[in-house]
Enzyme design. Structure first.
Site, PDB file in Angstrom:
ATOM      1  CG  HIS A 363       1.383  -4.650  -2.263  1.00 21.41           C
ATOM      2  ND1 HIS A 363       0.607  -3.522  -2.057  1.00 21.41           N
ATOM      3  CD2 HIS A 363       1.973  -4.489  -3.465  1.00 21.41           C
ATOM      4  CE1 HIS A 363       0.739  -2.719  -3.087  1.00 21.41           C
ATOM      5  NE2 HIS A 363       1.566  -3.279  -3.954  1.00 21.41           N
ATOM      6  CB  ALA A 364      -1.863  -7.638  -5.719  1.00 23.01           C
ATOM      7  CG  HIS A 393      -3.097  -3.685 -11.969  1.00 24.77           C
ATOM      8  ND1 HIS A 393      -2.954  -2.407 -12.463  1.00 24.77           N
ATOM      9  CD2 HIS A 393      -1.924  -3.968 -11.347  1.00 24.77           C
ATOM     10  CE1 HIS A 393      -1.755  -1.945 -12.148  1.00 24.77           C
ATOM     11  NE2 HIS A 393      -1.116  -2.875 -11.465  1.00 24.77           N
ATOM     12  CD  GLU A 394      -0.733  -7.088  -9.595  1.00 28.14           C
ATOM     13  OE1 GLU A 394       0.337  -7.316 -10.194  1.00 28.14           O
ATOM     14  OE2 GLU A 394      -0.912  -6.072  -8.895  1.00 28.14           O
ATOM     15  CG  HIS A 397       2.055  -6.011 -13.873  1.00 23.92           C
ATOM     16  ND1 HIS A 397       2.737  -4.912 -14.329  1.00 23.92           N
ATOM     17  CD2 HIS A 397       1.437  -5.611 -12.727  1.00 23.92           C
ATOM     18  CE1 HIS A 397       2.547  -3.892 -13.503  1.00 23.92           C
ATOM     19  NE2 HIS A 397       1.752  -4.293 -12.526  1.00 23.92           N
ATOM     20  CG  HIS A 522       4.154   1.286  -3.488  1.00 26.03           C
ATOM     21  ND1 HIS A 522       2.934   1.008  -2.900  1.00 26.03           N
ATOM     22  CD2 HIS A 522       4.154   0.667  -4.687  1.00 26.03           C
ATOM     23  CE1 HIS A 522       2.226   0.261  -3.719  1.00 26.03           C
ATOM     24  NE2 HIS A 522       2.936   0.028  -4.806  1.00 26.03           N
ATOM     25  CE1 TYR A 532       1.564   0.696  -8.962  1.00 22.50           C
ATOM     26  CE2 TYR A 532       3.171   2.042  -7.782  1.00 22.50           C
ATOM     27  CZ  TYR A 532       2.710   0.803  -8.184  1.00 22.50           C
ATOM     28  OH  TYR A 532       3.388  -0.337  -7.805  1.00 22.50           O
TER      29      TYR A 532
END
Length: 623
Positions: A363-364, A393-394, A397, A522, A532
């Protein structure tokens, strides 16, 4: 929550496949549970300030230790690494319990704005506050590690046929490939039901986690764990829930239009006996294990066959993009906005490829292990458009983490957790057909309406399809935490919400022997999920504001901010605030508005929505 995906101190030997004993269990550090005793008499503002300064210092030390263990556990899953991570997270829980209890003496004290905000952030610092009782605290830490380990090691080995060899066991990535590519109803059903067997053993553990998490939440002044989660949004919990309902009501009509169209296309393939009119869609037919992202259905529902080549997967494979090159492409987008390149250590320490010699969590996630720009991502990258978007997306962060690294550790987070999730996705909205052509991943940009509708359909299958799923996950947990849903109705309540919000149902009968919420990462990992849903609204609001900063004048869906230093400056100004200001102030810094607003999302998809309504004429929509 203030405890976002933690960033561990990287151990190169472990990631290279060193033996498990390299991650020796750490001895419990007694400093972790020590909180300075309160001074006698009435507290002062100076004492409150000294208190939060001490908390920032100690939390940073403890979070570095626990996140180091978490990284090792996630990239080298064994019983030892799970036990090690549990021990160090127990230290964090112990310290937070003591610090939060000690902070109560400052309630109602007239202090400066920074001290007041940090005292508030301390109370919501963990999504899983531990009870003060040491035995219960240890039990909670062990359960949390065990649940994530069960998920990470999950495999479906099938049922051997008489006289046949046992089927090969498949992990989540392999089962997801079936959901993504197969149109065989039996194969899809086997993959879906198989993965959902891995979570059955979680039920008693999760039930206990809820009880212990609620106990810890009550000790620090909240009604239950859900009340604590909702308190993290700079407004009363009930007001926040009402605001989420408002946003869902704004976007639901667009989702309903998409659902109706997709169901009609699925009926043509599988027949109305399997996909009936006016009923929820069976969950295993939507191209994703959780029916949360319908992107893999694009070849089936493509509005205009061949209008604009959007086969990015094929281009990535044809051009031999490896994981490093894919991440470099994402980095280049951020660099074009005037942001500094990723540090050299990012490339040395990240997990970009699934190792062959051990179990890992694929999971990324994005990490800053030392809360000092020790940036990295953990992924098992494949040459797909989905993973390319996830990379953006990552990295969002990571760039956010670096922007606020100068702040005290209680401020090293986004304005609310939805901001963090929205950042990378807002950037990804600028990965338009024009940009893909510019970097050589599509041969041409369609200029006609057919190309626009195709592109928007592809985006809607990713973004719009997700909205109800993003809304319902925490609704289920809020109801569980509050006691509205008892353990003997966990699964029934889950599917009631799936039907209500998504119009999706289980493909086979489910019972309370199942624990289908646990088949979604999650839930066993105890990661709040409303972030999200908010991010899927915020990202369009962010995108519109950044496009305006870049001077864009055309349709919103055609805008790319690639190369705009002005947009980069606007973005950086918001990111640098971290959690130091309430989220409406951070929203205003980027967008000029203090309110979350779904109008930009609806504006973005306006061409597709008009097209869907025309296509759905005469259909029996709804469920």
């Amino acid at each position: 929550m203030r405890l976002l995906p933690l960033v561990p101190l990287f151990s190169a030997c472990l990631l290279a496949g060193a033996p498990a004993q390299a991650a020796a269990p750490a001895a419990t550090d007694t400093r972790a549970v020590v909180v300075a005793p309160a001074a006698p008499g009435k507290p002062t503002a100076a004492e409150a300030r000294a208190f939060v300064d001490g908390v920032n210092s100690e939390l940073k030390r403890l979070w570095i230790r626990s996140s180091t263990a978490d990284w090792i556990k996630a990239t080298y899953i064994t019983d030892d690494t799970e036990r090690n991570a549990a021990a160090l997270n127990e230290d964090v829980m112990a310290y937070l319990s003591g610090a939060i209890a000690a902070s109560v003496r400052f309630d109602g004290l007239d202090v400066d704005a920074d001290t007041a905000r940090m005292l508030h952030l301390l109370k919501v610092a963990s999504p899983l506050p531990a009870p003060s009782d040491p035995a219960r605290r240890r039990e909670l830490a062990e359960i949390a590690a065990k649940l994530e380990g069960i998920y990470g090691k999950g495999k479906w080995c099938g049922t051997p046929a008489p006289g046949k060899p046992a089927p090969r066991c498949r992990d989540l990535q392999e089962l997801e490939e079936v959901l993504a590519k197969s149109h065989s109803y039996p194969e899809l059903l086997d993959a879906w039901t198989g993965w959902h067997t891995i979570s059955r053993e979680m039920r008693p553990l999760y039930t206990r986690l809820v009880a212990l998490g609620n106990e810890g939440s009550k000790e620090i002044g909240f009604r239950d764990l859900g009340d604590l989660w909702r308190a993290d949004y700079d407004m009363p919990p009930a007001e926040f829930e009402a605001d989420v309902d408002r946003l869902w009501a704004e976007v639901k009509p667009l989702y309903d239009d998409l659902h109706c169209f997709v169901r009609a296309r699925l009926q043509k393939l599988y027949g109305k006996e399997r996909v009936p009119d006016g009923k929820p869609i069976p969950a295993h037919l939507l191209g994703n294990m959780w029916a949360q992202d319908w992107s893999n259905l694009y070849p089936l529902v493509e509005p205009y066959k061949g209008a604009g080549s959007l086969d990015v997967d094929a281009a990535l494979k044809r051009q031999r993009y490896d994981p490093t090159r894919m991440v470099k492409l994402g980095e280049a987008f951020f660099s074009s906005l005037g942001l500094d390149p990723l540090p050299a250590t990012f490339w040395q320490r990240s997990q970009l490829v699934k190792p062959k010699d051990r179990e890992v969590v694929c999971h990324a996630s994005a990490w800053d292990v030392t809360y000092d720009a020790d940036l990295r991502v953990k992924m098992c990258i494949r040459p797909t458009e989905e993973d390319l978007v996830t990379i953006h997306h990552e990295l969002g962060h990571n760039y956010y983490q670096r922007a606020y690294v100068h702040l005290p550790v209680l401020y090293q987070d986004s304005a609310n957790d939805g901001f963090h999730e929205a950042l990378g996705d807002a950037i990804a909205l600028s990965v338009t057909p024009g940009y893909l052509k510019q970097v050589g991943l599509v041969p041409a940009v369609a200029k006609d309406d057919h190309g626009v509708i195709n592109f928007q359909m592809k985006k809607a299958l990713e973004k719009v399809s997700f909205l109800p799923f993003g809304r319902l996950i925490d609704q289920w947990r809020w109801d569980v935490f509050s006691g509205k849903v008892a353990p003997d109705r966990y699964n029934a309540a889950w599917w009631e919400l799936r039907r209500k919000f998504q119009g999706v149902d289980a493909p086979v009968a489910r019972t309370e022997d199942d624990f289908d919420p646990g088949a979604k990462y999650h839930v066993p990992a105890n990661v709040p999920y409303t972030r999200y849903f908010l991010a899927h609204v915020y990202q369009f609001q962010f995108h519109k504001a950044l496009c305006e900063a870049a001077g864009w004048k055309g349709p919103l869906h055609q805008c790319s901010i690639f190369g705009s230093k002005d947009a980069g400056k606007r973005l950086q100004a918001m990111m640098e605030l971290g959690a130091s200001k309430p989220w409406p102030e951070a929203m205003a810094a980027l967008t000029g508005s203090r309110k979350a607003d779904a109008s930009a999302l609806l504006e973005y998809f306006a061409p597709l929505r008009a097209w869907l309504r025309a296509q759905n004429a005469g259909q029996k929509c709804g469920w």
